[in-house]
Design a protein around this motif. Structure first.
Motif, PDB file in Angstrom:
ATOM      1  N   TYR A   1       8.314   2.556  -0.512  1.00  0.00           N
ATOM      2  CA  TYR A   1       8.618   1.305  -1.183  1.00  0.00           C
ATOM      3  C   TYR A   1       9.352   1.566  -2.495  1.00  0.00           C
ATOM      4  O   TYR A   1       8.940   2.399  -3.297  1.00  0.00           O
TER       5      TYR A   1
ATOM      6  N   CYS B   1       4.804   5.466   1.151  1.00  0.00           N
ATOM      7  CA  CYS B   1       5.479   4.613   2.146  1.00  0.00           C
ATOM      8  C   CYS B   1       6.958   4.389   1.861  1.00  0.00           C
ATOM      9  O   CYS B   1       7.655   3.778   2.653  1.00  0.00           O
TER      10      CYS B   1
ATOM     11  N   CYS C   1       1.345   1.010  -5.620  1.00  0.00           N
ATOM     12  CA  CYS C   1       2.310   0.402  -4.711  1.00  0.00           C
ATOM     13  C   CYS C   1       1.784  -0.942  -4.203  1.00  0.00           C
ATOM     14  O   CYS C   1       0.673  -1.017  -3.688  1.00  0.00           O
TER      15      CYS C   1
HETATM   16 ZN    ZN Z   1       3.489   2.478  -0.781  1.00  0.00          ZN
END
Ligand code: ZN
Length: 102
Positions: free
Chosen positions: A70, A68, A84
């Motif tokens: 992040y 994603c 995560c």
């Molecule tokens: Zn993530």
């Protein structure tokens, strides 16, 4: 005993040399300097202090989540995070380190 101290100093010098050449992850450093990956963070912590005295600094490119995007800003700066907090993925791009003049 003094042999261990000598070895430790040599390892940190070798890490510094690698990081002056360009960015490397803990895994890459462990392979190039022949230490365990889990020992890299400890060496980097000490190296960071000795770099300051030479007018150099340790630059950390933070870990990020491959799924994603992040970015793990400051938390667990020197080690690879397990998963995560945003999406739970364990596909984490580990932090990369380099040394530059401050
Ligand atoms: Zn993530």
């Amino acid at each position: 005993m003094s042999g261990d101290v000598e070895r430790t100093r040599t390892v940190r010098e070798a890490i510094r040399d690698e990081l002056l050449r360009g960015p490397a992850t803990a895994r890459e450093l462990s392979e190039r300097v022949s230490i365990r990956e889990k020992d890299v963070a400890g060496h980097l912590e000490h190296l960071e202090k000795s770099l300051r005295a030479r007018g150099e600094r340790l630059v950390v490119e933070p870990a990020s989540c491959i799924a994603c995007g992040y970015a793990f800003a400051r938390r667990s700066r020197l080690t690879r995070p397990g998963s995560c907090p945003k999406c739970g993925s364990t596909r984490i791009d580990p932090p990369a380190f380099r040394v530059e003049n401050a």
